[in-house]
Design a protein around this motif. Sequence first.
Motif, PDB file in Angstrom:
ATOM      1  N   VAL A  70      30.208  36.814  27.417  1.00  0.00           N
ATOM      2  CA  VAL A  70      31.610  36.855  27.857  1.00  0.00           C
ATOM      3  C   VAL A  70      32.072  35.407  28.074  1.00  0.00           C
ATOM      4  O   VAL A  70      31.360  34.618  28.697  1.00  0.00           O
ATOM      5  N   SER A  71      33.245  35.067  27.561  1.00  0.00           N
ATOM      6  CA  SER A  71      33.705  33.672  27.641  1.00  0.00           C
ATOM      7  C   SER A  71      33.944  33.254  29.089  1.00  0.00           C
ATOM      8  O   SER A  71      34.273  34.085  29.943  1.00  0.00           O
ATOM      9  N   LYS A  72      33.815  31.942  29.312  1.00  0.00           N
ATOM     10  CA  LYS A  72      34.012  31.400  30.658  1.00  0.00           C
ATOM     11  C   LYS A  72      35.440  31.670  31.124  1.00  0.00           C
ATOM     12  O   LYS A  72      35.684  31.978  32.287  1.00  0.00           O
ATOM     13  N   GLU A  73      36.383  31.571  30.190  1.00  0.00           N
ATOM     14  CA  GLU A  73      37.794  31.801  30.517  1.00  0.00           C
ATOM     15  C   GLU A  73      38.021  33.222  31.030  1.00  0.00           C
ATOM     16  O   GLU A  73      38.740  33.444  31.993  1.00  0.00           O
ATOM     17  N   ARG A  74      37.374  34.186  30.390  1.00  0.00           N
ATOM     18  CA  ARG A  74      37.520  35.587  30.793  1.00  0.00           C
ATOM     19  C   ARG A  74      36.915  35.804  32.186  1.00  0.00           C
ATOM     20  O   ARG A  74      37.477  36.530  33.003  1.00  0.00           O
ATOM     21  N   VAL A  75      35.779  35.160  32.430  1.00  0.00           N
ATOM     22  CA  VAL A  75      35.141  35.288  33.756  1.00  0.00           C
ATOM     23  C   VAL A  75      36.044  34.657  34.813  1.00  0.00           C
ATOM     24  O   VAL A  75      36.225  35.205  35.905  1.00  0.00           O
ATOM     25  N   GLN A  76      36.648  33.503  34.470  1.00  0.00           N
ATOM     26  CA  GLN A  76      37.548  32.842  35.422  1.00  0.00           C
ATOM     27  C   GLN A  76      38.757  33.736  35.720  1.00  0.00           C
ATOM     28  O   GLN A  76      39.197  33.834  36.868  1.00  0.00           O
ATOM     29  N   GLN A  77      39.274  34.412  34.695  1.00  0.00           N
ATOM     30  CA  GLN A  77      40.411  35.324  34.913  1.00  0.00           C
ATOM     31  C   GLN A  77      40.015  36.452  35.874  1.00  0.00           C
ATOM     32  O   GLN A  77      40.773  36.815  36.770  1.00  0.00           O
ATOM     33  N   SER A  78      38.812  36.985  35.683  1.00  0.00           N
ATOM     34  CA  SER A  78      38.334  38.066  36.566  1.00  0.00           C
ATOM     35  C   SER A  78      38.187  37.566  37.994  1.00  0.00           C
ATOM     36  O   SER A  78      38.539  38.261  38.949  1.00  0.00           O
ATOM     37  N   PHE A  79      37.665  36.350  38.110  1.00  0.00           N
ATOM     38  CA  PHE A  79      37.481  35.772  39.452  1.00  0.00           C
ATOM     39  C   PHE A  79      38.833  35.620  40.161  1.00  0.00           C
ATOM     40  O   PHE A  79      38.976  35.956  41.341  1.00  0.00           O
TER      41      PHE A  79
END
Length: 222
Positions: A70-79
């Motif tokens: 999972v891309s870092k950007e997607r994880v950041q969005q979830s966070f």
Amino acid sequence: MVGLRNIHPSFPLFYTSVLAIFAFLMLSGGLLLVFTIFRGKDIFLSHKLRGVVAKVLFPFMILMGRLVGVSKERVQQSFIELNNHLVQSNHHRTGPNKLLILLPHCIQDFDCQVKITGNIRNCKGCGKCEIKNLIELSDQYQVKIAVATGGTLARRIIVDNRPEAIVAVACELDLTSGIQDTYPIPVIGILNERPNGPCINTKVDIQKVKQAILDFLESQAS
Ligand code: SF4
């Protein structure tokens, strides 16, 4: 276990106990997180969860995301979403003079000659970018508003203004680090829109900013 027993007979029990406590804390923390978001209310100690999410869970999420692709950007969005849910669930009470809207510089029209970083009120209100509407919003609710060119200036603005709550607009990277750096100050993060690519003539949904302001101010009235 065999290796541990060879070091000391009590090590296996000690190791199992530590592991059991860790698993218990993870499970209770996870359940508390789910219930807090589900109920939309502060539950026992759930206000502390945001710190755990910011300091412990987020690096873990990045690591897990990398492992499963999972891309870092997607994880950041979830966070950011998770953080916003927790801030809203905790119903932080804030007066207008203690609420700060923090904007990225890239929201200003690229060709605009006015310098708004030191003082956003220098804006001439021509309407070529959303700075005009955002200033009007801050006037409507009497909340502070500022523009930062990066993390260092953002930190200085926060130190100077001493806000009790922040509505921050930025990209995934800046919002994530901002939320982590400013903890325990509650931050509602709103992702900017980038129709022209990153860092130039970015936009923001004004309704989302307005709703975030109301989330902090309305809870004061409740
Ligand atoms: S609204 Fe303000 S900041 Fe935006 S282009 Fe016009 S004068 Fe510049």
